[in-house]
Design a protein around this motif. Structure first.
Motif, PDB file in Angstrom:
ATOM      1  N   HIS A 160      23.279  17.300   2.278  1.00  0.00           N
ATOM      2  CA  HIS A 160      24.423  16.994   3.137  1.00  0.00           C
ATOM      3  C   HIS A 160      25.305  18.224   3.011  1.00  0.00           C
ATOM      4  N   ASP A 161      25.085  19.189   3.899  1.00  0.00           N
ATOM      5  CA  ASP A 161      25.713  20.505   3.804  1.00  0.00           C
ATOM      6  C   ASP A 161      27.150  20.458   4.304  1.00  0.00           C
ATOM      7  N   THR A 162      28.077  20.795   3.422  1.00  0.00           N
ATOM      8  CA  THR A 162      29.500  20.761   3.779  1.00  0.00           C
ATOM      9  C   THR A 162      30.117  22.154   3.811  1.00  0.00           C
ATOM     10  N   GLU A 163      29.317  23.188   3.618  1.00  0.00           N
ATOM     11  CA  GLU A 163      29.857  24.548   3.610  1.00  0.00           C
ATOM     12  C   GLU A 163      30.487  24.888   4.960  1.00  0.00           C
ATOM     13  N   GLY A 164      31.752  25.263   4.925  1.00  0.00           N
ATOM     14  CA  GLY A 164      32.478  25.615   6.137  1.00  0.00           C
ATOM     15  C   GLY A 164      32.974  24.427   6.936  1.00  0.00           C
ATOM     16  N   CYS A 165      32.749  23.217   6.440  1.00  0.00           N
ATOM     17  CA  CYS A 165      33.150  22.021   7.185  1.00  0.00           C
ATOM     18  C   CYS A 165      34.578  21.584   6.872  1.00  0.00           C
ATOM     19  N   GLY A 166      35.081  21.937   5.713  1.00  0.00           N
ATOM     20  CA  GLY A 166      36.440  21.563   5.350  1.00  0.00           C
ATOM     21  C   GLY A 166      36.552  20.177   4.742  1.00  0.00           C
ATOM     22  N   VAL A 217      33.972  16.696   3.243  1.00  0.00           N
ATOM     23  CA  VAL A 217      32.635  16.190   2.970  1.00  0.00           C
ATOM     24  C   VAL A 217      32.157  15.243   4.079  1.00  0.00           C
ATOM     25  N   VAL A 218      33.068  14.546   4.727  1.00  0.00           N
ATOM     26  CA  VAL A 218      32.701  13.618   5.795  1.00  0.00           C
ATOM     27  C   VAL A 218      32.140  14.368   7.005  1.00  0.00           C
ATOM     28  N   SER A 219      32.529  15.609   7.165  1.00  0.00           N
ATOM     29  CA  SER A 219      32.072  16.414   8.303  1.00  0.00           C
ATOM     30  C   SER A 219      30.775  17.157   8.021  1.00  0.00           C
ATOM     31  N   GLY A 220      30.122  16.876   6.912  1.00  0.00           N
ATOM     32  CA  GLY A 220      28.899  17.571   6.551  1.00  0.00           C
ATOM     33  C   GLY A 220      27.770  17.322   7.531  1.00  0.00           C
ATOM     34  N   VAL A 221      26.768  18.187   7.480  1.00  0.00           N
ATOM     35  CA  VAL A 221      25.612  18.081   8.355  1.00  0.00           C
ATOM     36  C   VAL A 221      24.336  18.025   7.508  1.00  0.00           C
ATOM     37  N   PRO A 222      23.315  17.315   7.996  1.00  0.00           N
ATOM     38  CA  PRO A 222      22.063  17.257   7.243  1.00  0.00           C
ATOM     39  C   PRO A 222      21.332  18.594   7.301  1.00  0.00           C
ATOM     40  N   ALA A 223      20.646  18.925   6.219  1.00  0.00           N
ATOM     41  CA  ALA A 223      19.865  20.157   6.143  1.00  0.00           C
ATOM     42  C   ALA A 223      18.709  19.941   5.178  1.00  0.00           C
ATOM     43  N   LEU A 224      17.713  20.777   5.280  1.00  0.00           N
ATOM     44  CA  LEU A 224      16.595  20.789   4.345  1.00  0.00           C
ATOM     45  C   LEU A 224      16.625  22.103   3.599  1.00  0.00           C
ATOM     46  N   GLU A 225      16.211  22.057   2.334  1.00  0.00           N
ATOM     47  CA  GLU A 225      16.163  23.278   1.537  1.00  0.00           C
ATOM     48  C   GLU A 225      14.900  23.272   0.706  1.00  0.00           C
ATOM     49  N   LEU A 226      14.262  24.416   0.623  1.00  0.00           N
ATOM     50  CA  LEU A 226      13.134  24.599  -0.277  1.00  0.00           C
ATOM     51  C   LEU A 226      13.698  25.109  -1.595  1.00  0.00           C
ATOM     52  N   ILE A 227      13.398  24.409  -2.682  1.00  0.00           N
ATOM     53  CA  ILE A 227      13.972  24.751  -3.987  1.00  0.00           C
ATOM     54  C   ILE A 227      12.861  24.959  -5.014  1.00  0.00           C
ATOM     55  N   ARG A 228      13.200  25.727  -6.035  1.00  0.00           N
ATOM     56  CA  ARG A 228      12.264  25.925  -7.149  1.00  0.00           C
ATOM     57  C   ARG A 228      12.478  24.865  -8.225  1.00  0.00           C
ATOM     58  N   TRP A 248      14.127  15.696  -3.032  1.00  0.00           N
ATOM     59  CA  TRP A 248      15.312  15.541  -3.874  1.00  0.00           C
ATOM     60  C   TRP A 248      16.545  15.397  -2.986  1.00  0.00           C
ATOM     61  N   TYR A 249      17.539  14.715  -3.488  1.00  0.00           N
ATOM     62  CA  TYR A 249      18.811  14.591  -2.777  1.00  0.00           C
ATOM     63  C   TYR A 249      19.910  14.285  -3.784  1.00  0.00           C
ATOM     64  N   GLU A 250      21.149  14.452  -3.351  1.00  0.00           N
ATOM     65  CA  GLU A 250      22.300  14.145  -4.202  1.00  0.00           C
ATOM     66  C   GLU A 250      22.783  12.739  -3.872  1.00  0.00           C
ATOM     67  N   PRO A 251      22.689  11.805  -4.817  1.00  0.00           N
ATOM     68  CA  PRO A 251      23.045  10.406  -4.551  1.00  0.00           C
ATOM     69  C   PRO A 251      24.463  10.208  -4.015  1.00  0.00           C
ATOM     70  N   ARG A 252      25.389  11.092  -4.343  1.00  0.00           N
ATOM     71  CA  ARG A 252      26.768  10.929  -3.880  1.00  0.00           C
ATOM     72  C   ARG A 252      26.880  11.057  -2.358  1.00  0.00           C
ATOM     73  N   HIS A 253      25.874  11.654  -1.714  1.00  0.00           N
ATOM     74  CA  HIS A 253      25.894  11.816  -0.253  1.00  0.00           C
ATOM     75  C   HIS A 253      25.096  10.741   0.470  1.00  0.00           C
ATOM     76  N   GLU A 254      24.472   9.863  -0.283  1.00  0.00           N
ATOM     77  CA  GLU A 254      23.620   8.823   0.294  1.00  0.00           C
ATOM     78  C   GLU A 254      24.401   7.904   1.251  1.00  0.00           C
ATOM     79  N   ILE A 255      25.668   7.740   1.019  1.00  0.00           N
ATOM     80  CA  ILE A 255      26.506   6.859   1.823  1.00  0.00           C
ATOM     81  C   ILE A 255      26.573   7.271   3.299  1.00  0.00           C
ATOM     82  N   TYR A 256      26.325   8.534   3.595  1.00  0.00           N
ATOM     83  CA  TYR A 256      26.429   9.037   4.967  1.00  0.00           C
ATOM     84  C   TYR A 256      25.163   8.807   5.795  1.00  0.00           C
TER      85      TYR A 256
END
Length: 111
Positions: free
Chosen positions: A28-34, A36-47, A64-72
């Protein structure tokens, strides 16, 4: 949280995940959104997953996901890939979350 990947999404993601040591993370990407409610979904490849990340079972990929964003998001969603446009989309039975879901790659490892 559960994500079903369409055959088109599987074809796009499989080469990144098979034997590469990379894992998939739903963000739940919030970078540049100001906000957390304005976040957008994204996928990331991680190690490696983060300490607070939770593993969810998807079809056919676990992620994987961050449970704190599950509400959205709804409990069951679908990720598709449009090869003509080169973009992923995220939807559920009741709504379209995004028709432009980004796939982020990890930075190259340095020797």
């Amino acid at each position: 949280m559960r994500i079903q990947f369409t055959p088109s999404a599987v074809n796009k993601l499989k080469p990144y995940l098979d034997g590469s040591g990379l894992q998939l993370k739903f963000l739940h990407d919030t970078e540049g959104c100001g906000c957390v409610v304005s976040g957008v979904p994204a996928l990331e490849l991680i190690r490696e997953h983060g300490a607070d990340d939770r593993l969810a079972h998807g079809e056919p990929f676990d992620f994987w996901y961050e449970p704190r964003h599950e509400i959205y998001y709804e409990p069951v969603m679908t990720i598709d890939f449009n090869p003509a446009k080169g973009i992923f989309s995220l939807k559920s039975d009741s709504q379209i979350y995004s028709v432009n879901v980004k796939l982020a790659h990890p930075p190259a490892e340095t020797a």
